[in-house]
Design a protein around this motif. Sequence first.
Motif, PDB file in Angstrom:
ATOM      1  N   THR A   1       0.862   4.132  -2.894  1.00 12.73           N
ATOM      2  CA  THR A   1       0.807   5.666  -2.643  1.00 12.73           C
ATOM      3  C   THR A   1       1.896   6.256  -3.287  1.00 12.73           C
ATOM      4  N   PHE A   2       3.088   5.902  -3.123  1.00 13.68           N
ATOM      5  CA  PHE A   2       4.233   6.453  -3.690  1.00 13.68           C
ATOM      6  C   PHE A   2       4.351   6.509  -5.049  1.00 13.68           C
ATOM      7  N   TYR A   3       4.220   5.369  -5.711  1.00 12.88           N
ATOM      8  CA  TYR A   3       4.378   5.468  -7.094  1.00 12.88           C
ATOM      9  C   TYR A   3       3.254   5.913  -7.982  1.00 12.88           C
ATOM     10  N   ARG A   4       1.998   5.515  -7.516  1.00  6.83           N
ATOM     11  CA  ARG A   4       0.810   5.962  -8.148  1.00  6.83           C
ATOM     12  C   ARG A   4       0.536   7.394  -7.746  1.00  6.83           C
TER      13      ARG A   4
ATOM     14  N   ARG B   1       2.303  -9.648  -2.927  1.00  9.08           N
ATOM     15  CA  ARG B   1       1.670  -8.819  -4.004  1.00  9.08           C
ATOM     16  C   ARG B   1       2.829  -8.407  -4.906  1.00  9.08           C
ATOM     17  N   TRP B   2       2.505  -8.451  -6.134  1.00  9.71           N
ATOM     18  CA  TRP B   2       3.427  -8.005  -7.233  1.00  9.71           C
ATOM     19  C   TRP B   2       2.727  -6.870  -8.192  1.00  9.71           C
TER      20      TRP B   2
ATOM     21  N   ASP C   1      12.273   5.662  -1.637  1.00 12.51           N
ATOM     22  CA  ASP C   1      10.840   5.076  -1.734  1.00 12.51           C
ATOM     23  C   ASP C   1      10.493   4.577  -0.512  1.00 12.51           C
ATOM     24  N   PRO C   2       9.148   4.152  -0.087  1.00 16.73           N
ATOM     25  CA  PRO C   2       9.054   3.653   1.170  1.00 16.73           C
ATOM     26  C   PRO C   2       9.684   2.505   1.652  1.00 16.73           C
TER      27      PRO C   2
ATOM     28  N   GLU D   1       0.868  -1.310  -0.055  1.00 16.47           N
ATOM     29  CA  GLU D   1       0.042   0.082  -0.001  1.00 16.47           C
ATOM     30  C   GLU D   1       0.936   1.324   0.090  1.00 16.47           C
ATOM     31  N   ALA D   2       1.876   1.281   0.813  1.00 18.24           N
ATOM     32  CA  ALA D   2       2.825   2.558   0.624  1.00 18.24           C
ATOM     33  C   ALA D   2       3.415   2.502  -0.647  1.00 18.24           C
ATOM     34  N   ALA D   3       3.875   1.486  -1.369  1.00 22.70           N
ATOM     35  CA  ALA D   3       4.306   1.393  -2.597  1.00 22.70           C
ATOM     36  C   ALA D   3       3.322   2.052  -3.786  1.00 22.70           C
TER      37      ALA D   3
END
Length: 136
Positions: free
Chosen positions: A20-23, A40-41, A124-125, A16-18
């Motif tokens: 938020t960061f990338y999207r 998750r991938w 990143d996160p 979820e943090a990824a």
Amino acid sequence: MEITIHHAFLPHTDAEAALTFYRDILGFEVRKDVGYEDMRWITVGPVGQPGTSIVLHPPAADPGVTEDERRTILELIAKGTYTAITLATDDLDGLFERLTAAGVDVVQEPIDQGYGVRDCAFRDPAGNLVRVNQLA
């Protein structure tokens, strides 16, 4: 013959943090979000560039990785020394302002490097090093 870069892989420690960061912060689109058991991938990429993607993957998901190896990988990710990626933008200062407003972990403010590149860097996160170059 044409050769392109299709996917680059970065580990994530929190899906979820990824996202938020990338999207949400970088503005990438989500192309795939695949789960298996508790992993998750997530495939993301720049809008309008369907041939280039980043696959955010669970670290050390290979069943052959020992617990000691998994722990070492997680420690290296957290330090920002496991892997890195370099992005590019036509507005480095604007992107840097957006990233700092979102509270990202800044490693280096925008600077003109002696080797001819203007860039900045942040984590990143998960702790992956993300550098961003100013397009000429």
